[in-house]
Design a protein around this motif. Structure first.
Motif, short mmCIF file in Angstrom:
data_model
loop_
_atom_site.label_atom_id
_atom_site.label_comp_id
_atom_site.label_asym_id
_atom_site.label_seq_id
_atom_site.Cartn_x
_atom_site.Cartn_y
_atom_site.Cartn_z
N PHE A 181 0.87 -1.18 0.00
CA PHE A 181 0.00 0.00 0.00
C PHE A 181 0.91 1.23 0.00
N CYS A 182 0.87 1.99 -1.10
CA CYS A 182 1.69 3.19 -1.27
C CYS A 182 0.77 4.40 -1.13
N GLN A 212 -7.25 5.82 5.68
CA GLN A 212 -6.95 5.05 6.88
C GLN A 212 -8.05 4.04 7.18
N LEU A 215 -7.79 1.24 4.57
CA LEU A 215 -6.67 0.33 4.79
C LEU A 215 -6.94 -0.61 5.96
N LEU A 233 3.71 -1.37 3.88
CA LEU A 233 3.22 0.01 3.81
C LEU A 233 4.35 0.95 3.42
N THR A 235 4.73 5.27 2.56
CA THR A 235 4.06 6.58 2.53
C THR A 235 4.98 7.61 1.90
N LEU A 284 1.01 -3.32 11.59
CA LEU A 284 0.60 -2.52 10.44
C LEU A 284 -0.60 -1.64 10.78
N VAL A 288 -0.79 2.48 10.36
CA VAL A 288 -1.81 3.17 9.58
C VAL A 288 -2.53 4.21 10.43
N SER A 306 8.19 1.28 -3.98
CA SER A 306 7.17 0.25 -3.79
C SER A 306 7.35 -0.90 -4.78
#
Length: 613
Positions: A181-182, A212, A215, A233, A235, A284, A288, A306
């Motif tokens: 998840f990018c 959020q 996810l 993850l 970001t 995780l 998040v 990613s």
């Protein structure tokens, strides 16, 4: 293989005119000579009183009938074949299986049910090359040709599977692949949207808050349905943070590192994700929940990191969620004199190709009302067979769920379509009668279409042959990394464009191909050519509808074309640029699949009142 027309139609040209060979051309393309005037015979001289009846006048000359009266020729090329790759990589059916195949030394066509051999010599039915085949009698080894044709030694269609005895790669179950998840956490993610509440007054939620929530739901679903799958993850804002599975110290990339392609790749590849979601769920989840929004948008470096992270596990997925245009680091969208737009496009194309070669699928989700330059970023999903969509606070959870649960059926997929010498493939690179397409990863919905045509100098030859051979060679790796080649061979009858309306048609193939072709041309920037092709495809469907009733399910293809026509009307003649909304629709149309054979639609609606639903 599904063909749009029951026959191979000779005589079509890219300019819309017909060529049917030297002899036929003189008969059909040249206007017939004028009919000579009718000359009446002189009346006979009578010695007696002439008869009272008037002289008999011959009937009027009937109008000249041109051979083209059988109906207008197709407005577009009707020679189209559809390959439902998602179905073809399924080898669980009872198909004939062999260990090796015999191929032509010139065109690489495989020996099949259409092939014949005399005295250990096989004359290739595609290119005419004489291939010497060792019968293997002396050493007691089974003949390769026998193995290739043990299922069907003669006929017009064969479907065979060839399994490589050993794989060069270590065993790997795609269940243990990686989902990355990018997530964009830049300052613009603080923009709020009003959402309905089940109890009480309406409330406002920010874009980041909606991500959020989405996810957390996706992590919960993955834990229940795929507990052995790895999840990571990443970001991005002013910097890129690689959290991995949430159990280790994050790796942060900032400043000069955001401009170094090789450095980012090496750092991300080396960052290990050793644990599955069953072991890292709580870590995780906390990562998040702790996210906050601020700063700029280093989208390009984050996407690169990613993909590198996921490249260790072929069949992995990257889900990129953003609401803004990249404005820092690699892939920066804002044009400057030192950074032309061609360099930006190259970055995303290079990254997409590297992801495809690594067996990584990228899906791109952007927020409605934002400008992300989706025409460039969407290439990441287009090349890797991922999803492209725009979302809002109420739909982002469902879209992330769909993207994270896409089932990769096969990797390293390559399709080779072999046709007789004299056939070529318009809109494809090169002029060979053999077409090779690197497809990469395949999910259930992947379907590609290919257009082919007959060179003018081969028209008469093919008409005399009456039928033409076609062969699909599909090579891929299964979930357990088994290397497989599937070979499908068949014959198709031949006709001319002036007689095409006596054939049967598959509107599903034509409709999907029209969507793929026009969307591809548009994304490549060839908007005027796309418009010309769209008009021809629309006329073609109208011609077919006059020959037979149109089924209710087939109307969806006309709606697709209407949607594209409306988008073309909105494109500026000066810039020929696509808005994010238009780019989204074009990318979705490029991955459209038949709604008639699958009983579903790609979720594309007709554009009305200036908006696309």
């Amino acid at each position: 293989m599904e063909f749009a027309c029951s026959h191979v139609v000779c005589g079509w040209r890219p300019d819309g005119t017909e060529c049917t060979g030297v002899t036929v051309k003189q008969q059909e393309d040249v206007a017939p000579p004028p009919v000579p005037p009718r000359h009446l015979k002189k009346p006979r001289a009578y010695t007696s009183t002439p008869p009272l009846e008037p002289p008999i006048i011959p009937p009027p000359v009937p109008p000249r009938v041109d051979k083209k009266e059988g109906g207008s020729r197709p407005a577009a090329n009707i020679n189209v074949v559809s390959l439902c790759i998602g179905k073809l990589v399924d080898i669980s059916q009872g198909l004939d299986r062999f260990q090796s195949q015999v191929t032509c030394g010139k065109c690489s066509a495989a020996f099949s049910c259409l092939s014949t051999m005399q005295r250990n010599v096989w004359v290739c039915e595609f290119c005419g090359r004489e291939n010497s085949v060792d019968d293997g009698v002396d050493d007691g080894v089974d003949d390769g040709v026998d193995r290739a044709c043990v299922g069907q030694r003669s006929g017009v269609h064969s479907d065979d599977i060839y399994l490589q005895s050993q794989s060069d790669d270590d065993y790997q179950n795609l269940e243990s692949t990686l989902v990355v998840f990018c997530v964009d956490i830049s300052g613009s993610m603080s923009v709020t949207t009003e959402v309905a509440s089940n109890s009480g007054p309406q409330t406002y939620i920010s874009r980041l808050e909606s991500i959020q929530d989405a996810l957390q739901g996706a992590l919960s679903s993955l834990l229940q349905q795929s507990p052995h799958r790895r999840v990571a993850l990443v970001t991005f804002n002013n910097e890129v943070a690689i959290y991995g599975d949430g159990t280790c110290t994050p790796l942060t990339l900032r400043e000069w590192a955001l401009m170094d392609y090789d450095y980012i790749w090496k750092q991300a590849v080396a960052y290990r994700v050793p644990h599955c979601i069953a072991e890292t769920y709580n870590s995780l989840l906390q990562r998040v929940r702790d996210l906050s929004d601020s700063g700029a948008t280093s989208l390009g470096p984050a996407a690169l990191a990613s993909v590198a992270l996921a490249s260790r596990y072929p069949g992995s997925r990257v889900i990129l969620c953003t609401d803004g245009k990249a404005n820092i680091g690699l892939g920066k969208m804002e044009e400057t004199p030192s950074l032309p737009s061609s360099s930006i496009t190259y970055f995303y194309q290079q990254l997409a190709q590297q992801a495809s070669q690594s067996g990584v699928i990228i899906s791109v989700l952007t927020f409605e009302g934002s400008d992300c330059c989706l025409a460039n970023v969407g290439r990441l999903a287009d090349v890797t067979r991922g999803r492209v969509n725009t979302v809002h606070a109420g739909t982002v959870a469902a879209e992330i769920q769909l993207a994270s649960m896409d089932n990769v059926l096969a990797t390293a997929v390559k399709a080779t379509l072999v046709a007789p010498e004299g056939v070529y493939f318009p809109f494809e690179a090169g002029s060979s009668h053999t077409l090779v397409k690197e497809i990469g990863n395949v999910t259930e919905e992947v379907e590609i279409t290919v257009q082919f045509a007959v060179s003018p100098e081969f028209v008469e030859v093919f008409l005399h042959r009456r039928t033409l051979p076609f062969q699909l060679q599909l090579s891929f790796k299964t979930k357990d990394q088994q290397k497989v080649t599937r070979v499908i061979t068949e014959r198709r009858p031949v006709t001319t464009s002036s007689r095409v309306w006596a054939c049967s048609f598959d509107v599903a193939v034509l409709g999907v191909h029209a969507a793929h072709l026009c969307a591809s041309l548009t994304i490549e920037g060839r908007v005027q050519e796309a418009q010309r092709q769209l008009r021809a495809q629309q006329v073609l469907l109208d011609q077919i509808s006059k020959q037979r009733p149109v089924q209710s399910q087939e109307s969806i293809y006309s709606n697709w074309m209407d949607t594209m026509a409306t988008i073309y009307e909105d494109i500026s003649a000066e810039s020929l640029s696509l808005s994010d909304e238009a780019a989204k629709v074009m990318f979705q149309l490029k991955r459209a699949s038949s709604v008639i054979r699958k009983n579903g639609t790609p979720g594309i609606q007709k554009k009305t009142n200036g908006h696309i639903g």
